[in-house]
Scaffold this motif. Structure first.
Motif, PDB file in Angstrom:
ATOM      1  N   THR A   1       0.856  -1.187   0.000  1.00 26.47           N
ATOM      2  CA  THR A   1       0.000   0.000   0.000  1.00 26.47           C
ATOM      3  C   THR A   1       0.887   1.230   0.000  1.00 26.47           C
ATOM      4  O   THR A   1       1.876   1.286   0.749  1.00 26.47           O
ATOM      5  CB  THR A   1      -0.924  -0.027   1.247  1.00 26.47           C
ATOM      6  N   CYS A   2       0.529   2.196  -0.859  1.00 29.03           N
ATOM      7  CA  CYS A   2       1.378   3.381  -0.995  1.00 29.03           C
ATOM      8  C   CYS A   2       1.548   4.084   0.345  1.00 29.03           C
ATOM      9  O   CYS A   2       2.660   4.339   0.780  1.00 29.03           O
ATOM     10  CB  CYS A   2       0.794   4.331  -2.028  1.00 29.03           C
ATOM     11  N   ALA A   3       0.415   4.390   0.995  1.00 29.99           N
ATOM     12  CA  ALA A   3       0.494   5.120   2.256  1.00 29.99           C
ATOM     13  C   ALA A   3       0.385   4.149   3.429  1.00 29.99           C
ATOM     14  O   ALA A   3      -0.412   4.343   4.336  1.00 29.99           O
ATOM     15  CB  ALA A   3      -0.591   6.192   2.318  1.00 29.99           C
ATOM     16  N   ALA A   4       1.187   3.084   3.403  1.00 32.06           N
ATOM     17  CA  ALA A   4       1.280   2.208   4.578  1.00 32.06           C
ATOM     18  C   ALA A   4       2.448   2.693   5.430  1.00 32.06           C
ATOM     19  O   ALA A   4       3.372   3.344   4.937  1.00 32.06           O
ATOM     20  CB  ALA A   4       1.510   0.766   4.158  1.00 32.06           C
ATOM     21  N   LEU A   5       2.370   2.344   6.695  1.00 32.30           N
ATOM     22  CA  LEU A   5       3.451   2.650   7.630  1.00 32.30           C
ATOM     23  C   LEU A   5       4.641   1.763   7.263  1.00 32.30           C
ATOM     24  O   LEU A   5       4.548   0.539   7.329  1.00 32.30           O
ATOM     25  CB  LEU A   5       2.917   2.334   9.029  1.00 32.30           C
ATOM     26  N   LYS A   6       5.751   2.376   6.855  1.00 30.33           N
ATOM     27  CA  LYS A   6       6.873   1.564   6.375  1.00 30.33           C
ATOM     28  C   LYS A   6       8.126   1.683   7.231  1.00 30.33           C
ATOM     29  O   LYS A   6       9.104   0.971   7.012  1.00 30.33           O
ATOM     30  CB  LYS A   6       7.184   1.933   4.916  1.00 30.33           C
TER      31      LYS A   6
END
Ligand code: NAD
Length: 469
Positions: A276-281
């Motif tokens: 997911t683009c705006a996942a917590l990475k």
């Protein structure tokens, strides 16, 4: 109501070259996708040019009514669409995954149809009257990724249609069936030629980005491809909305309650199995509660079932493709070899079919480790210890991307102060990655430019025109 088999049959080409799409969970065939060429693209662009003027002439009310009908068509076929999405993309039906995605398609279509957009009166002083109107652009090109193929296609096409444009969609070569099926369903309620899908490779995408008849490209994908599209679109001075890669940081302040936040931290990072683009990475945790957060997060993650998406029990699925699997596996191996501590996962079962990589948590890792600095786009979260908030903010801001970020704390005003210092398009507090069709969404730095959703998202699919007089 149409069956799954009928839906699949309706998008299966009867002529022309095809490519077999494989289920990332099993390696079995899902269906046949057409292999479209730049010639097919020319046909789609021509059809769009022909359909667009009558669509624009319907006005906001007429277009909204048609989009609402298309929303109902998606709702009628939601389960069959979710099944296809699950097989092709890999995401489970259950959890915040395939059914959630088809639900979001309906929600974003409905929002695009119902969000009010009035002309804005900027000056009206007796001498001058200046109004800003938003006119159709014409034909818009929508180029999308493979992680949320249906939802992101809707994010791109729904505001474009509402604003009076026709759209040519170029889906990812990894997930064309999902997009073909979605558009087939939507097209039950739209004029012929207004929206078409060109299921081709990168060359077709590049041609779309340079095509003189295309007025705007809405692109969601990697930062590298975004840069290529900026270049391809330069000669025709195309308008662009670019939603690019991210490497979102989360900062857990010392007063947060580890047990209370663990579940939301998990889904912030692992939604769609991390793709997911705006996942917590990257998770930054204060040293006072570092061990407690690691422990609570491990307990939550260990309890999440991963497996074939069609099994209702599962909430995590495979990586969508082999190259993404390799990226995640190599980053975790490199982190382990650098001395970082694997709290959970990191041990894929290589005898099992499918691109399954277990949910992985990596502690005691340096901030310059590639698992921290590169976008892993998969189920592997590095957890970095910090001592002062200044240090955490500096690390969060240390990369050249800035899509989302989050701050976790029991003290809302304190969290807001930290949020204001982070360079990202959205900063969430005590949650991560939660999007809403009413709230604008877009990236800072090399995560892109332009906004989607809400009234700002509608304006982005129109040409502003000032009437002064
Ligand atoms: P990608 O950039 O490899 O591909 C995206 C699309 O671009 C595909 O349809 C591809 O065929 C097309 N393409 C490739 N080269 C092209 C070119 N030269 N010209 C025109 N089109 C071209 O991205 P991906 O691997 O499919 O998606 C994952 C990436 O997308 C991640 O970096 C992720 O963060 C990002 N993403 C961002 C958002 C956001 O809203 N910001 C949302 C989802 C995904």
């Amino acid at each position: 109501m149409e069956t799954y088999d009928a839906l699949l049959a309706s998008i299966t080409p009867t002529s022309g070259p095809t490519r077999t799409i494989l289920d990332p969970a099993t390696g079995e065939a899902v269906g046949e996708a057409p292999v479209h060429t730049v010639e097919d693209l020319e046909h789609a662009v021509k059809a769009a040019q022909e359909a667009q003027p009558a669509w624009a002439a319907l006005g906001h009310e007429g277009r909204s009514a048609a989009i609402l009908k298309a929303t109902e068509a998606v709702e009628r076929s939601a389960e069959e669409l979710a099944q296809l999405l699950s097989r092709e993309q890999g995401k489970p039906l259950n959890g915040p995954n395939a059914r959630f995605e088809t639900g979001a398609c309906a929600a974003w279509l409905r929002a695009a149809a119902t969000t009010p957009l009035e002309p804005e009166t900027i000056v009206d002083d007796g001498g001058t009257r200046a109004e800003v109107h938003y006119r159709p652009i014409g034909v818009v090109g929508a180029i999308g990724p493979w992680n949320w193929p249906m939802m992101i296609t809707v994010w791109q096409i729904a505001p474009a249609l509402r604003m009076g444009n026709a759209v040519v969609v170029k889906p990812s070569e990894h997930t064309p069936l999902s997009v073909l099926a979605l558009i087939r369903v939507i097209n039950e309620e739209l004029p012929e030629g207004l929206v078409s899908v060109v299921s081709g490779g990168r060359g077709v995408g590049a041609r779309l980005a340079e095509h003189p008849a295309i007025g705007k490209i809405t692109f969601t994908g990697s930062t590298a491809t975004g840069k290529a599209i900026i270049k391809s679109s330069a000669d025709t001075v195309k308008r662009l909305t670019l939603e690019l890669g991210g490497n979102d940081a989360g900062i857990v302040l010392p007063d947060a309650d580890p047990k209370a936040i663990a579940q939301d931290l998990f889904w912030g990072a692992f939604i769609n199995t991390g793709q997911t683009c705006a996942a917590l990475k990257r998770l930054y945790v204060h040293e006072d509660i570092y061990d407690a957060v690691c422990q609570e997060l491990t307990a939550v993650a260990a309890a999440m079932p991963m497996g074939n998406g069609l099994d209702e029990n599962n909430v995590l699925g495979p990586l969508q493709n082999k190259s993404q699997y390799d990226i995640v596996a190599n980053l975790v191996d490199a982190a382990r070899n650098s001395g970082a501590r694997i709290l959970l996962g990191g041990n894929p079962d290589t005898d099992q079919p499918g691109y399954f990589y277990p949910a992985t948590l990596v502690a005691d890792i340096d901030n310059d480790n590639p698992l921290v600095t590169e976008e892993q786009f998969g189920p592997a979260l590095p957890i970095i210890k910090y001592s002062t908030v200044d240090q955490a903010v500096a690390m969060a801001n240390g990369l050249d991307v800035g899509l989302g970020a989050s701050v976790w704390s029991s003290d809302l005003p304190a969290a807001r102060e930290v949020a204001a210092r982070i360079q990202a398009g959205t900063v969430w507090i005590n949650k991560h990655g939660v999007v809403d069709p009413r709230i604008p969404f877009g990236g800072a730095k090399q995560s892109g430019y332009g906004l989607e959703f809400g009234v700002e998202g509608l304006k982005a699919l129109g040409v502003p025109q000032v009437i002064n007089g």
